[in-house]
Design an enzyme around this catalytic site. Structure first.
Site, PDB file in Angstrom:
ATOM      1  N   HIS A 125       0.835  -1.210   0.000  1.00  0.00           N
ATOM      2  CA  HIS A 125       0.000   0.000   0.000  1.00  0.00           C
ATOM      3  C   HIS A 125       0.861   1.247   0.000  1.00  0.00           C
ATOM      4  O   HIS A 125       1.912   1.297   0.655  1.00  0.00           O
ATOM      5  CB  HIS A 125      -0.962   0.004   1.189  1.00  0.00           C
TER       6      HIS A 125
ATOM      7  N   ASP B 117      -0.596   4.255   0.755  1.00  0.00           N
ATOM      8  CA  ASP B 117      -1.146   5.197   1.725  1.00  0.00           C
ATOM      9  C   ASP B 117      -0.485   5.008   3.089  1.00  0.00           C
ATOM     10  O   ASP B 117       0.014   3.927   3.420  1.00  0.00           O
ATOM     11  CB  ASP B 117      -2.662   5.068   1.837  1.00  0.00           C
TER      12      ASP B 117
ATOM     13  N   ASP C 107       6.303   1.402   7.172  1.00  0.00           N
ATOM     14  CA  ASP C 107       4.946   0.915   6.877  1.00  0.00           C
ATOM     15  C   ASP C 107       4.298   1.756   5.788  1.00  0.00           C
ATOM     16  O   ASP C 107       3.521   2.644   6.087  1.00  0.00           O
ATOM     17  CB  ASP C 107       4.111   0.937   8.156  1.00  0.00           C
TER      18      ASP C 107
ATOM     19  N   GLU D 246      -5.307   0.838   2.232  1.00  0.00           N
ATOM     20  CA  GLU D 246      -5.047  -0.210   3.219  1.00  0.00           C
ATOM     21  C   GLU D 246      -5.183   0.325   4.635  1.00  0.00           C
ATOM     22  O   GLU D 246      -5.696  -0.357   5.522  1.00  0.00           O
ATOM     23  CB  GLU D 246      -3.638  -0.787   3.020  1.00  0.00           C
ATOM     24  N   GLU D 247      -4.745   1.547   4.854  1.00  0.00           N
ATOM     25  CA  GLU D 247      -4.825   2.145   6.184  1.00  0.00           C
ATOM     26  C   GLU D 247      -6.205   2.699   6.486  1.00  0.00           C
ATOM     27  O   GLU D 247      -6.486   3.095   7.605  1.00  0.00           O
ATOM     28  CB  GLU D 247      -3.783   3.265   6.333  1.00  0.00           C
TER      29      GLU D 247
ATOM     30  N   GLU E 118       4.277  -5.867   4.446  1.00  0.00           N
ATOM     31  CA  GLU E 118       4.021  -5.354   5.795  1.00  0.00           C
ATOM     32  C   GLU E 118       5.234  -5.585   6.705  1.00  0.00           C
ATOM     33  O   GLU E 118       5.912  -6.610   6.599  1.00  0.00           O
ATOM     34  CB  GLU E 118       2.801  -6.044   6.403  1.00  0.00           C
TER      35      GLU E 118
ATOM     36  N   HIS F 132       3.337   3.570  12.704  1.00  0.00           N
ATOM     37  CA  HIS F 132       2.236   4.448  13.153  1.00  0.00           C
ATOM     38  C   HIS F 132       2.675   5.371  14.295  1.00  0.00           C
ATOM     39  O   HIS F 132       1.816   6.037  14.886  1.00  0.00           O
ATOM     40  CB  HIS F 132       1.001   3.635  13.582  1.00  0.00           C
TER      41      HIS F 132
END
Length: 378
Positions: free
Chosen positions: A66, A68, A99, A133-134, A162, A348
């Site tokens: 991903h 995003d 990530d 995805e997020e 991931e 994150h």
């Protein structure tokens, strides 16, 4: 600066907060087109998706990821601008560094190196990228997979980038994930004055014994690949804010992370049976985020283990821990799916980062997997 590090920095500079792609897929698409990939944008709603494929024959190895990222949070708490990559003490800092823009960069440069060495490799290579995805994950990988399935295009092996590693790159790969089932519960009572409880019905008091039973329930004992299923309350709201009012309604949101020992229908029946036993007046809405999946030992697992051993000199561990990933949409098609990426320690978080050396090692691991799976037969 290595090619992988340079591409990771270029991707981080693009402020692709979900569901915005901010040009990341166009950048990657240009690199892949130069290698002979057929580039196929697949937008759905406001989500940007990319399917790129080199070759038409099977087997098909797909890199999935991903573009995003989650919002950076309070920017003033970052040591440097989250969207201006910075290198400090051997680490690359920026939102998405681990990530998973670092993984995407490693996938691209690994593919470039592999194709340069083996331009006539058997089988096919593909990239499945999404900017959803997020976020809700409704218009991303799920929609792309449905499109591929409708036209009979099958993935044999899928590497999801991931961040899977715990303390050292490659020490852990995810060969499956638990299922995730969410419930939104409303328990109705009767509002009244706290001094006259006989004229009211407190929904929290009514729900409390049912909640205790749900928390204490042994849903299963797990198995060799999955821990026992867990039940967790994420939100519980009750009350009016006044000190002298018995509330008339309770709202709760809970989640079950479940193993392959259970299925959605069985979980729903058991939860509703417990609620019914306590004679509650309630409404319960369900949402399945994904079913559990497992990739057993086989060609993809063997190739990943061998590549990690060659590059890192360690034996990897298989794990199904953690949250959900887009692998849950790919595995049901019959593909073998593994999640293999950098350390997940800062994902994150403020000052998210990835090791510079780690990026180049990851690219070599990906290239090693390509070489082991897409090799001439005989």
């Amino acid at each position: 600066m290595s090619a992988t590090l340079e591409l990771a920095c270029d991707l981080i500079r693009r402020r692709s907060v979900t569901p915005d792609d901010a040009g990341c897929q166009a950048l990657i698409g240009e690199r892949l087109a130069a290698l002979g990939f057929v580039i196929e944008p697949m937008p759905f709603g406001e989500v940007t998706n990319l399917w790129a494929r080199r070759g038409v024959e099977r087997p098909l190895l797909c890199f999935a990821g991903h573009t995003d990222v989650v919002p950076p949070g309070p920017v003033d708490r970052w040591t440097s601008d989250p969207f201006e990559p910075q290198i400090r003490n051997g680490l690359l800092y920026g939102r998405g560094a681990s990530d998973m823009k670092g993984s995407l960069a490693a996938m691209v440069t690994a593919t470039e190196a592999f194709v340069a060495a083996r331009p006539d490799h058997p089988g096919s290579i593909a990239f499945l990228l999404t900017s959803d995805e997020e976020g809700p994950a409704r218009d991303g990988t799920l929609q792309v997979i449905e499109t591929l399935e409708a036209r009979g295009e099958k993935i044999d092996w899928c590497l999801v980038g991931e961040p899977s590693s715990e303390t050292q790159l490659g020490d852990t790969v995810k060969n499956g994930r638990r299922g995730s089932l969410n419930g939104w519960l409303t328990v109705r009572g009767k509002q009244g004055h706290v001094a006259y409880p006989q004229r009211a019905k407190n929904p929290l008091h009514a729900f409390a014994p049912a909640l205790a039973e749900l928390v204490a329930e042994e849903w299963d004992q797990g198995n060799a690949f999955f821990p026992p299923t867990s039940f967790q309350v994420a939100n519980l709201n009750v009350g009016t804010g006044a000190e002298n009012i018995i509330p008339g309604e309770l709202k709760a949101q809970f989640n079950l992370r479940f193993s392959t020992e259970l299925d959605e229908a069985g979980i729903r029946r058991r939860v509703e049976s417990i609620l019914d036993r306590w004679d509650l007046e309630y409404r319960l809405d369900w949402c399945l985020s994904g079913n559990p999946f497992l990739t057993p030992a086989g060609a993809l697992v063997d190739a990943a283990r061998a590549a990690i051993r060659e590059v890192m000199g360690i034996e990897t561990q298989l794990s199904t821990s953690g949250g959900t990933s887009d692998g849950r949409f790919i595995a049901p098609t019959g593909a073998q799916v593994l999640e293999l990426g950098p350390l997940n320690a800062t994902i994150h978080q403020i000052d998210e980062c990835v090791g510079i050396e780690e990026l180049d090692q990851l690219a070599r691991i990906y290239q090693g997997i390509l070489g082991r799976l897409l090799q001439p037969q005989g």
